[in-house]
Design a protein around this motif. Structure first.
Motif, PDB file in Angstrom:
ATOM      1  N   SER A 101       0.851  -1.191   0.000  1.00 36.37           N
ATOM      2  CA  SER A 101       0.000   0.000   0.000  1.00 36.37           C
ATOM      3  C   SER A 101       0.887   1.243   0.000  1.00 36.37           C
ATOM      4  O   SER A 101       2.082   1.181   0.296  1.00 36.37           O
ATOM      5  N   ASN A 102       0.296   2.392  -0.323  1.00 39.96           N
ATOM      6  CA  ASN A 102       1.036   3.642  -0.298  1.00 39.96           C
ATOM      7  C   ASN A 102       1.647   3.888   1.082  1.00 39.96           C
ATOM      8  O   ASN A 102       1.190   3.345   2.100  1.00 39.96           O
ATOM      9  N   LEU A 103       2.666   4.734   1.107  1.00 45.00           N
ATOM     10  CA  LEU A 103       3.225   5.150   2.384  1.00 45.00           C
ATOM     11  C   LEU A 103       2.179   5.902   3.196  1.00 45.00           C
ATOM     12  O   LEU A 103       1.164   6.355   2.659  1.00 45.00           O
ATOM     13  N   GLY A 104       2.457   6.083   4.467  1.00 47.26           N
ATOM     14  CA  GLY A 104       1.530   6.808   5.316  1.00 47.26           C
ATOM     15  C   GLY A 104       1.287   8.228   4.870  1.00 47.26           C
ATOM     16  O   GLY A 104       0.237   8.811   5.159  1.00 47.26           O
ATOM     17  N   ASN A 105       2.253   8.815   4.138  1.00 52.15           N
ATOM     18  CA  ASN A 105       2.077  10.180   3.626  1.00 52.15           C
ATOM     19  C   ASN A 105       1.397  10.225   2.264  1.00 52.15           C
ATOM     20  O   ASN A 105       1.293  11.283   1.651  1.00 52.15           O
ATOM     21  N   GLY A 106       0.942   9.050   1.769  1.00 49.97           N
ATOM     22  CA  GLY A 106       0.237   8.987   0.499  1.00 49.97           C
ATOM     23  C   GLY A 106       1.122   8.744  -0.706  1.00 49.97           C
ATOM     24  O   GLY A 106       0.621   8.512  -1.808  1.00 49.97           O
ATOM     25  N   THR A 566      19.012  22.505   8.819  1.00 51.04           N
ATOM     26  CA  THR A 566      17.595  22.862   8.759  1.00 51.04           C
ATOM     27  C   THR A 566      17.096  22.775   7.317  1.00 51.04           C
ATOM     28  O   THR A 566      17.615  23.475   6.441  1.00 51.04           O
ATOM     29  N   PRO A 567      16.099  21.951   7.042  1.00 52.44           N
ATOM     30  CA  PRO A 567      15.608  21.840   5.662  1.00 52.44           C
ATOM     31  C   PRO A 567      14.691  23.001   5.306  1.00 52.44           C
ATOM     32  O   PRO A 567      14.138  23.672   6.192  1.00 52.44           O
ATOM     33  N   PRO A 568      14.514  23.244   4.016  1.00 51.65           N
ATOM     34  CA  PRO A 568      13.537  24.261   3.602  1.00 51.65           C
ATOM     35  C   PRO A 568      12.112  23.828   3.960  1.00 51.65           C
ATOM     36  O   PRO A 568      11.843  22.659   4.252  1.00 51.65           O
ATOM     37  N   THR A 569      11.204  24.777   3.906  1.00 55.68           N
ATOM     38  CA  THR A 569       9.787  24.441   4.055  1.00 55.68           C
ATOM     39  C   THR A 569       9.310  23.716   2.790  1.00 55.68           C
ATOM     40  O   THR A 569       9.912  23.825   1.721  1.00 55.68           O
ATOM     41  N   ALA A 570       8.229  22.971   2.925  1.00 58.75           N
ATOM     42  CA  ALA A 570       7.692  22.243   1.776  1.00 58.75           C
ATOM     43  C   ALA A 570       7.060  23.211   0.772  1.00 58.75           C
ATOM     44  O   ALA A 570       6.410  24.194   1.161  1.00 58.75           O
ATOM     45  N   PRO A 571       7.248  22.972  -0.524  1.00 58.54           N
ATOM     46  CA  PRO A 571       6.557  23.795  -1.527  1.00 58.54           C
ATOM     47  C   PRO A 571       5.038  23.666  -1.360  1.00 58.54           C
ATOM     48  O   PRO A 571       4.530  22.615  -0.947  1.00 58.54           O
ATOM     49  N   THR A 572       4.315  24.723  -1.708  1.00 57.29           N
ATOM     50  CA  THR A 572       2.851  24.721  -1.573  1.00 57.29           C
ATOM     51  C   THR A 572       2.192  25.028  -2.915  1.00 57.29           C
ATOM     52  O   THR A 572       2.833  25.453  -3.864  1.00 57.29           O
ATOM     53  N   VAL A 632       6.750  17.825  -5.277  1.00 55.79           N
ATOM     54  CA  VAL A 632       7.962  18.630  -5.390  1.00 55.79           C
ATOM     55  C   VAL A 632       8.564  18.784  -3.998  1.00 55.79           C
ATOM     56  O   VAL A 632       7.845  18.984  -3.012  1.00 55.79           O
ATOM     57  N   VAL A 633       9.911  18.670  -3.909  1.00 56.51           N
ATOM     58  CA  VAL A 633      10.622  18.974  -2.674  1.00 56.51           C
ATOM     59  C   VAL A 633      11.637  20.069  -2.969  1.00 56.51           C
ATOM     60  O   VAL A 633      12.100  20.231  -4.102  1.00 56.51           O
ATOM     61  N   ALA A 634      11.983  20.844  -1.938  1.00 53.32           N
ATOM     62  CA  ALA A 634      12.974  21.910  -2.062  1.00 53.32           C
ATOM     63  C   ALA A 634      14.285  21.462  -1.438  1.00 53.32           C
ATOM     64  O   ALA A 634      14.307  20.656  -0.500  1.00 53.32           O
ATOM     65  N   SER A 642      13.466  19.246   1.863  1.00 54.12           N
ATOM     66  CA  SER A 642      12.206  19.537   2.546  1.00 54.12           C
ATOM     67  C   SER A 642      11.277  18.338   2.520  1.00 54.12           C
ATOM     68  O   SER A 642      11.511  17.362   1.789  1.00 54.12           O
ATOM     69  N   LEU A 643      10.229  18.431   3.302  1.00 56.50           N
ATOM     70  CA  LEU A 643       9.137  17.486   3.145  1.00 56.50           C
ATOM     71  C   LEU A 643       8.494  17.710   1.771  1.00 56.50           C
ATOM     72  O   LEU A 643       8.568  18.805   1.221  1.00 56.50           O
ATOM     73  N   PRO A 644       7.854  16.684   1.207  1.00 56.61           N
ATOM     74  CA  PRO A 644       7.254  16.870  -0.117  1.00 56.61           C
ATOM     75  C   PRO A 644       6.007  17.746  -0.060  1.00 56.61           C
ATOM     76  O   PRO A 644       5.336  17.853   0.972  1.00 56.61           O
TER      77      PRO A 644
END
Length: 795
Positions: A101-106, A566-572, A632-634, A642-644
């Protein structure tokens, strides 16, 4: 399937380990020395590297899902699983869809293939960034069906080691190798010795290193007598090699898991590395091993002029042994206080036994739903996916005397909370130009983010200073304000000094934004600076007319240089802006980063497809009439990811009759030699699949990636006239799942004739399928199924 070390070691001499390790008192370590000077293995951190994962469709000669599944011919799934942890897939550019199944994050549940050079490059980059000096490439019996793939892996490892300035050597695992005595010599002579010409091949005492794992183990998979083992060791030495031996933990006593009477064999090795997987699982076990194994083993090796390389392992994740790194750190501490100069990490990429230090799912959002696999946070402590790599880096630094010996783990489980070497400023003396009320400078180094220093009000400039106690390498400084405070920008500069009087600028004066949306945290990366005193000078604050700090944290450089973790914030706001039969266009809103965003990775079905620097992209090379998911990730300059973004989906437009099978994953009932099923979808009519001989029925299947309307299949054999005419009896079936149970064209004789291009076209009513299977029951030209090109068309 190769028998793994765990499978036989945990059953050998059950109970002997408990008896051996029993002993409550800790011995004082002797003054130790290595038999050899520092080289590529002595005084170094070596990691065991399996490099043995393959996926259907990756082009590996072995075909199928090597070491990812119990049945390699079938796609990995919860019912066809052999792994104990899920890898962090965010940095691999090639990924292969599983039946989980897909990961918990989809995101889709995909896995990497070691056969992809980018995978090996990624692993060796991690080694470079985290102080892993040398990789021991495992090589099992190369005369088995795994041989061609293992040969290729040796070449790929050589390339990656050269690229990333790491060392590597061949480590033969002789488990289950029946004709080992003659064949290991032939393999070295005809194949592996050529690798020693590489600048990256490990040498010790001026000699190329060869490892042999498995002599002396007291089980049926290691049946050789002492004379046979001595013959092999002596032969390799006669070839000018430095020979390392992976041996039973009871090697010195000849009891339990070790055969008796082999001490001469063990002393014949140049280096000994006793195997500890399955022997210890707690910090107390490590302490007992220190007393009863490490200290006396090291004394014996020193007395006999043998180098000593004990094992350190992160712990079986599925067995909940890791205790967020405390188990592994205790082993590093015990090795360092014993005086050992070298260690062997068991292992780098052993997802099958759960003892991997390679990047691993941090939590259930990064693991498949319903798979039952634990993530790094299994004991309730959040850990970044690279935590055990960073822990290895710090353990290596302690072993090499670069940081003090300490039983307290300095490595923070989450990279952003402190980086690789602990907060150097914690509890150290702090001073300031002045203080408002009782908000003294000590509050900024007490580890409590809710207490704070505040300077004299309305009297800029003001400064805060910490004394680290001695000159130290500094890579980054993290400044915080209480999380509940409103956003503000403080203008400040950072300087360093070795004597407390003469300061040099480390970071020029600039506005630093503290925003509760990002934890009210500012990170300043200074590269590498050798200082004792650090001073922050404040000249403005938009939130209050004073300098303010709740935490002033100082961290050593990471192995790759710099301290920013510190990673970037996730793209929106990711959106599809257009699509054709072979492309999809996307746009999104930019990410932010404490240092600066340097680019974006566009992921298609979980795999990175391209990297861009702007907030739009067009993904090309897609298949017509196919559904895709995009995220997309940064990234920033230090490689933090970043998180996706949220995932969006799009279906490409219909095409003008393209080959839907080209480059898609394949599976098979089996193949002969290196003629794997992936050859049938590579677009080259001269490469081909050949099934197992004399074993009809045999089958070949392609996964189109999504349910698609199809009505024609074209089958080809190589066009050369050397391929004489033949009739193969073939049925075509298909379906939305891998059972492919619906008949598209019934079994019939299909004539392949070089006079007509050795090509057969099979048509049938349009049917919506994802999987198309060919089943072979006869061949007048050869007793096996044979296809060079398997093409599928919509019409």
């Amino acid at each position: 399937m190769t028998v793994t070390r765990r499978r036989f070691l945990t059953t050998a001499a059950a109970g002997s380990a408990a008896a051996l390790l029993a002993g409550p008192d800790l011995l004082a370590a002797p003054a130790a020395r290595a038999a050899s000077p520092a080289g590529d293995v002595v005084g170094k951190i070596t990691v065991g590297y399996q490099g043995w994962f393959a996926c259907a469709g990756d082009g590996a000669p072995i075909g199928g899902w090597w070491h990812w599944a119990q049945n390699w011919a079938q796609t990995p799934s919860p019912s066809n699983n052999v792994i104990k942890a899920w890898p962090d897939m965010r940095e691999y550019t090639h990924a292969y869809q599983t039946a989980y199944s897909n990961l918990g994050n989809g995101q889709p549940a995909t896995l990497f293939s070691s056969y992809d050079q980018q995978t090996v490059d990624t692993h060796f980059l991690w080694m470079q960034q985290n102080g892993c000096d040398t990789a021991a490439l495992q090589r099992f019996n190369p005369n088995s069906s795994e041989g061609p793939t293992r040969d290729a892996m040796a070449t790929k490892v050589r390339s990656s080691a050269e690229t990333h300035s790491r060392k590597f050597y061949i480590m033969y695992d002789v488990t289950g190798w029946t004709a080992m005595q003659a064949e290991i010599k032939a393999d070295w002579t005809s194949k592996m010795s050529a690798l020693t010409a590489s600048s990256a091949y490990a040498h010790q005492n001026g000699k190329p290193v060869v490892g042999i794992w498995g002599f002396g183990f007291n089980d049926a998979n290691h049946p050789w007598d002492a004379a046979t083992c001595l013959d092999v060791i002596t032969w390799f030495k006669s070839q000018g090699c430095y020979v390392m031996g992976g041996v039973p933990r009871e090697w010195r006593t000849g009891t339990g898991g070790s055969r008796a009477g082999y001490l001469g064999v063990y002393h014949a090795f140049d280096m000994l590395s006793p195997w500890m997987v399955g022997a210890i699982g707690t910090a107390a076990d490590s302490d007992n091993a220190y007393t009863n194994l490490t200290v006396p083993d090291l004394a014996d090796c020193t007395a006999n002029n043998v180098d000593y390389q004990p094992c350190v392992l992160p712990g079986d994740l599925s067995g909940r042994q890791r205790v967020h790194g405390d188990f592994m750190w205790r082993q590093f501490y015990n090795m360092a206080r014993a005086g050992t100069q070298s260690v062997y990490i068991s292992m780098f990429d052993e997802y099958g036994e759960g003892n991997q230090i390679a990047k691993t799912a941090e939590n259930q959002s990064m693991s498949p739903n319903g798979a039952g696999l634990l993530a790094l946070d299994e004991d309730g402590t959040a850990c970044s996916s690279d935590y055990y790599l960073r822990l290895t880096a710090d353990g290596g630094r302690m072993l090499k005397g670069q940081i003090p010996l300490t039983a307290t783990r300095p490595t923070q489980p989450v990279a952003g909370s402190g980086g690789g070497s602990g907060n150097l400023a914690l509890g150290k003396p702090a001073s300031a130009s002045g203080t408002s009320q009782n908000f003294g400078p000590g509050n900024a180094v007490d580890g409590d983010p809710n207490t704070y220093w505040e300077s004299v009000n309305n009297a800029f400039p003001q400064w805060f200073q910490v004394d680290l106690g001695s000159v130290a390498a500094v890579g980054s400084v993290v400044m915080k304000l209480p999380a509940s405070w409103g956003a503000r920008t403080q203008t400040l500069a950072l300087a360093g000094s070795s004597d407390g009087s003469t300061f040099s600028t480390l970071a020029a004066s600039a506005g630093r934004t503290f925003d509760p949306a990002t934890g009210n945290t500012v990170t300043i990366n200074v590269g590498t600076a050798s200082v004792r005193y650090l001073r922050a000078t404040f000249t403005a604050n938009t939130g209050w007319p004073a300098g303010q700090l709740s935490e002033f944290q100082v961290f050593a450089p990471t192995s790759g240089g710099g301290g920013d973790t510190t990673p970037p914030t996730a793209p929106t706001n990711l959106a599809v802006t257009g699509h054709t039969s072979s492309s999809v266009s996307l746009s999104w809103t930019a990410s932010t980063d404490n240092i600066g965003v340097t680019g974006y990775q566009v992921r298609v079905n979980g795999t990175t497809a391209l990297t861009v620097t702007k907030t739009t992209a067009t993904v090309t090379g897609l298949s017509p009439s196919t559904a895709y998911s995009f995220a997309v990730v940064a990234t920033d300059a230090l490689g933090n990811v970043s998180l996706p973004s949220a995932t969006v989906s799009a279906t490409t437009d219909p095409a003008t009759n393209a080959n839907l099978a080209l480059g898609k994953p394949t599976s098979e009932s089996g193949h002969t030699q290196s003629y794997a099923s992936s050859n049938t979808v590579d677009g080259d009519a001269n490469t081909y699949w050949e099934s197992v001989d004399n074993a009809f029925p045999q089958w070949l299947m392609v996964d189109l990636g999504a349910v698609t309307s199809v009505s024609r299949v074209v089958l080809k054999l190589p066009p050369a006239t050397a391929w004489a005419a033949r009739t193969q009896t073939v049925a075509v079936t298909g379906g939305a799942d891998a059972s492919a149970a619906s008949t598209l064209s019934a079994s019939a004789g299909r004539l392949f004739d070089p006079a007509t291009g050795n090509s057969v076209t099979i048509t049938f009513p349009a049917t919506s399928v994802r999987y198309v299977r060919l089943t072979f029951t006869a061949n007048t030209g050869w007793p096996a199924g044979q296809i060079s090109e398997f093409q599928v068309y919509a019409s």
